[in-house]
Design an enzyme around this catalytic site. Structure first.
Site, PDB file in Angstrom:
ATOM      1  N   CYS A   1       0.837  -1.192   0.000  1.00 29.79           N
ATOM      2  CA  CYS A   1       0.000   0.000   0.000  1.00 29.79           C
ATOM      3  C   CYS A   1       0.877   1.249   0.000  1.00 29.79           C
ATOM      4  O   CYS A   1       2.107   1.173   0.063  1.00 29.79           O
ATOM      5  CB  CYS A   1      -0.926   0.014   1.221  1.00 29.79           C
ATOM      6  SG  CYS A   1      -0.005   0.096   2.773  1.00 29.79           S
TER       7      CYS A   1
ATOM      8  N   ASP B   1       6.104 -35.824   8.047  1.00 31.39           N
ATOM      9  CA  ASP B   1       4.669 -35.553   8.065  1.00 31.39           C
ATOM     10  C   ASP B   1       3.956 -36.900   7.848  1.00 31.39           C
ATOM     11  O   ASP B   1       4.475 -37.767   7.145  1.00 31.39           O
ATOM     12  CB  ASP B   1       4.325 -34.568   6.942  1.00 31.39           C
ATOM     13  CG  ASP B   1       2.836 -34.312   6.844  1.00 31.39           C
ATOM     14  OD1 ASP B   1       2.251 -33.934   7.866  1.00 31.39           O
ATOM     15  OD2 ASP B   1       2.276 -34.522   5.761  1.00 31.39           O
TER      16      ASP B   1
ATOM     17  N   ASP C   1       4.688 -33.170   1.931  1.00 34.35           N
ATOM     18  CA  ASP C   1       4.204 -33.165   0.545  1.00 34.35           C
ATOM     19  C   ASP C   1       3.111 -32.136   0.287  1.00 34.35           C
ATOM     20  O   ASP C   1       2.714 -31.938  -0.856  1.00 34.35           O
ATOM     21  CB  ASP C   1       3.659 -34.547   0.173  1.00 34.35           C
ATOM     22  CG  ASP C   1       2.359 -34.868   0.911  1.00 34.35           C
ATOM     23  OD1 ASP C   1       2.202 -34.399   2.063  1.00 34.35           O
ATOM     24  OD2 ASP C   1       1.498 -35.555   0.326  1.00 34.35           O
TER      25      ASP C   1
END
Length: 797
Positions: A19, A498, A692
């Site tokens: 901005c 994971d 992944d």
């Protein structure tokens, strides 16, 4: 605002501004710097800067912008560099480029003869970088495609071979005269004639050996010194001293000249022989690239103007419709438009079973169409295809530097001037003290010092091993994005896996459902708005039971907890205990059932409709067959394995038990994964994260090494340092093994390169090494380093 002399002007691309307040802040901060006037434009995202170079530099301005939380746009140039002969060359080019205003980082690789330069496009362009390299006495061009470079290398090798053969033919008679000196062999009188020797040695010295004079001149002109300087000095000393002795025979037929024409000619021949062997061995290090290139489809059957025609695969454009017959390679990446087939994707995924494809399915270029005729639409062509991206990753990794190379770079930068100094001292000591007044032995010892000390082996020690190591890894399905990642991988102490899509297949199935038909209909309709694998399993379960899905009026995913939706005026909740508790749903009577599912390793989700508990759905995601063995191998290597999951502790523990993991971190929200990695790093551990999904990307970046599963999302692969093609977990221990093997190989190379020079120089200085022996040893040292690196191609993984 400070007044600047406007001596220098720069335009910087600024990233991260959102901005007007951002652009105003950057402008304000820059204008507070001494000697700087700046204007920052939000719409163009550029800062126009006038600055006094006596008071500040463009690097200071860049750092100031980055310090306040924004970025300065850079571009990357990849160049092929020609004319480098040793480590001193690559070190000098790299040092000069890094001193240029606007260059953020330059890396020059002797082994791949390439340069990677990150620079500010507002201050420099590629032509300017090339001119700077040319000014140093070398040449550079924008990097050509691997196919072109391969062809260029083949021509260069043929040229080196021709040069070597001519040099050998001219040098062999001179070598015989050396044997006459050493062994007293009776040779034809013509061979001993100084002018006959002069005639043979001169073309070798000034036609074939001219390249060394050119290289030496260009380096000395720019204040540097490299291998060419040592060779030119050493061979010139032998040649011109011999010429002086030959001239003394004119008018004095009884004078017995002391000739060293054979020394200069044989030295150049041996050096050319070493360079030829080195180039030949180096060409073998790029086999990984060659093999990947050979996978690419050569032709494509395209439909244009209603006609089928065969065209080169590189001429296919996005949007083209192609026909692919059974047994043919799929030319480019795309999607199936018509037909049904199975595709062998083993070259990318390692999965030997062909994958079924019908309309809408994704196709990967260079994979093989097994048994169906299909029409496909091209979505990615040329450099954008999956295989082209892999080739680019391997090329960049082979061209990058490992941190271990820094020591060799620093030493090689000072090495040649020190060697020249040692040679001068050697000559002085011999002529003054060892054999006073005798120029011959002093000259021989000094020449031997100059020749034995060439830093070629030092410069090749690290990059050649990196090239072969990353190539060997790529052949196995492991893509390292750079030499630094290959080096750091062997230091890993903890690997965080994971769960979903990494340890498990990521394709869960519904195993249990408690509830009525209408509850299942509402459940499946609500989950249809989610892309989560568990949601897909629930929708597939309902579809199999021929349940029609209802229109969803409102849908909201609550990360780590579940979903809520509105269907036909009803409020639906699907998720874990926390979600139910937050909405005041009483689940006390169903706790035992939940625990039974979770203890069995299933993910259990509760369903509530309009504030009332209505049922439980249990979903199980089967583990990958290779997961237990991969985890055992990692643990046998002394690496701690941690499982990270959003599942509750009981479900997580059940999965962990199946694969042999003891340390589990459960109930982790997606945004918390990176924090868990940081906690492990805070304990002083070197941590790798394996994932992944999109939500794994921050953790992949945070970890010391991020490892992406190749079957996962592009975001995860982009964020990672290493990509495992096909999702085969056994490749993770293999990646660590190749890292260990490569670092061990580099250390061997550096040890022998340093040891060779450390031992060789004093032996040559005390007169125990003839110059031609020194030349042979120098040539063979480079060859031995490259040959040792090539052993990595046979390393067992």
């Amino acid at each position: 605002m400070n007044e600047a002399k406007h001596a220098e002007h720069a335009t910087l691309g600024v990233t991260g501004m959102t901005c007007a307040a951002c652009s105003s802040r950057v402008e304000k901060v820059l204008n507070k710097m001494d000697g700087v006037e700046a204007q920052v434009n939000l719409s163009t995202e550029k800062a126009t800067v006038h600055y006094d170079p006596e008071k500040t530099s463009i690097e200071d301005i860049t750092k100031k912008i980055e310090h306040i939380g924004y970025g300065v746009l850079t571009e990357k140039a990849e160049l092929d560099v020609f004319g480098m002969t040793c480590a001193a060359c690559s070190t000098r080019i790299e040092k000069v480029l890094n001193k240029q205003a606007g260059v953020k980082l330059a890396t020059v690789n002797l082994s791949t003869e390439s340069a990677a330069i990150e620079y500010n496009p507002g201050l420099l362009d590629v032509n300017g970088l090339i001119e700077k390299i040319q000014h140093l006495g070398y040449d550079a061009k924008p990097k050509v495609e691997a196919k072109e470079k391969q062809s260029y290398k083949e021509k260069e090798l043929k040229y080196k071979k021709t040069q070597l053969l001519i040099s050998v033919i001219l040098s062999v008679p001179l070598l015989l005269t050396m044997l006459d000196h050493l062994l007293g062999i009776d040779l034809p009188h013509a061979l001993m004639n100084p002018w006959f020797q002069f005639a043979l040695a001169t073309p070798v010295q000034f036609i074939i050996g001219w390249q060394f004079y050119v290289g030496a001149y260009k380096n000395l002109r720019n204040g540097g010194a490299n291998m060419d300087v040592l060779i030119a000095l050493g061979t010139s000393a032998a040649y011109f001293y011999s010429l002086y002795e030959a001239i003394k025979t004119i008018g004095n037929p009884g004078y017995m000249p002391h000739l060293y024409f054979e020394t200069s000619a044989v030295l150049i021949t041996l050096i050319l022989f070493g360079k030829y062997l080195e180039a030949r061995a180096k060409s073998q290090t790029t086999n990984a690239i060659s093999e990947l290139l050979n996978l690419q489809a050569k032709e494509a059957r395209v439909i244009r103007d209603g006609q089928e025609m065969m065209i080169p695969a590189e001429e296919v454009i996005v949007g083209d419709h192609l026909i692919v017959k059974p047994g043919e390679k799929i030319p480019v990446d795309g999607i199936v438009v018509k037909g049904r087939t199975s595709v062998d994707e083993s070259m990318l995924t390692g999965e030997s079973i062909p994958i079924e494809k019908d309309a809408g399915a994704k196709l990967i270029g260079s994979t093989i169409n097994k048994n169906g005729l299909i029409e496909m639409e091209a979505t990615k062509v040329g450099k954008d295809t999956a295989l082209a991206s892999i080739i680019k990753v391997v090329e960049e990794a082979q061209g990058s530097k490992a941190p271990i190379q820094r020591l060799a770079d620093v030493i090689s930068g000072y090495f040649v001037p020190i060697v020249i100094g040692i040679a001068i001292v050697t000559f002085t000591v011999w002529i003054a003290f060892v054999q006073p007044g005798q120029i011959e032995p002093a000259l021989v010892a000094a020449i031997a010092v100059l020749v034995i000390a060439c830093p070629c082996a030092l410069g090749l020690a690290t990059p050649t091993s990196i090239m072969v190591g990353t190539g060997r890894a790529a052949e196995t399905g492991i893509l390292f994005k750079g030499g630094e990642h290959l080096e750091r991988t062997h230091q890993l102490q903890t690997i965080v896996l994971d769960k979903t899509g990494t340890i498990t297949k990521g394709k869960p199935e519904v195993t249990d459902f408690t509830g009525d038909f209408h509850t299942l209909q509402l459940l499946a309709s609500a989950e249809n708005g989610s892309e989560h694998p568990l949601a897909e399993a629930i929708v597939a379960y309902a579809t199999e039971k021929d349940i029609a899905l209802l229109h969803v009026d409102d849908f909201n995913a609550i990360p780590g907890h579940g979903i809520e939706a509105k269907i036909s005026g009803k409020h639906i909740l699907v998720g874990n205990r926390k979600l139910m508790k937050d909405h005041g749903i009483d689940t006390a009577g169903h706790e035992q059932k939940l625990m039974d599912y979770e203890t069995a390793g299933k993910t259990a989700m509760m369903i509530a409709v309009d504030g009332q508990f209505r049922g439980i759905v249990a979903v199980a995601d089967t583990i990958k067959e290779s997961a237990p063995e991969a985890i055992k191998q990692l643990q046998d290597m002394g690496i701690e394995v941690v499982m990270l999951t959003g599942d509750n502790e009981r479900t997580a523990a059940a999965i962990a038990k199946q694969v042999g993991i003891e340390h589990v971190i459960a109930q982790v929200l997606p945004e918390e994964k990176a924090d868990k990695v940081k906690e492990l790093q805070a304990q002083g551990k070197k941590v790798a994260m394996v994932g992944d999904g999109v939500n794994d990307a921050p953790a992949l970046v945070t970890a010391d090494i991020g490892i992406a599963i190749g079957t996962g999302t592009e975001v995860a692969i982009e964020a990672a340092d290493v990509t495992i093609l096909g999702g085969e977990l056994l490749l993770i221990p293999k990646a660590i093994k190749i890292s260990h093997a490569t670092i061990r190989n580099i250390r061997q190379n550096l040890f022998w390169a340093f040891g060779y020079n450390t031992a060789g120089i004093p032996i040559a200085a005390i007169g125990l090494l003839a110059p031609w022996v020194a030349g042979a040893a120098m040539a063979l040292s480079s060859v031995s380093v490259v040959t040792n690196a090539l052993r990595l191609k046979r390393v067992k993984l």
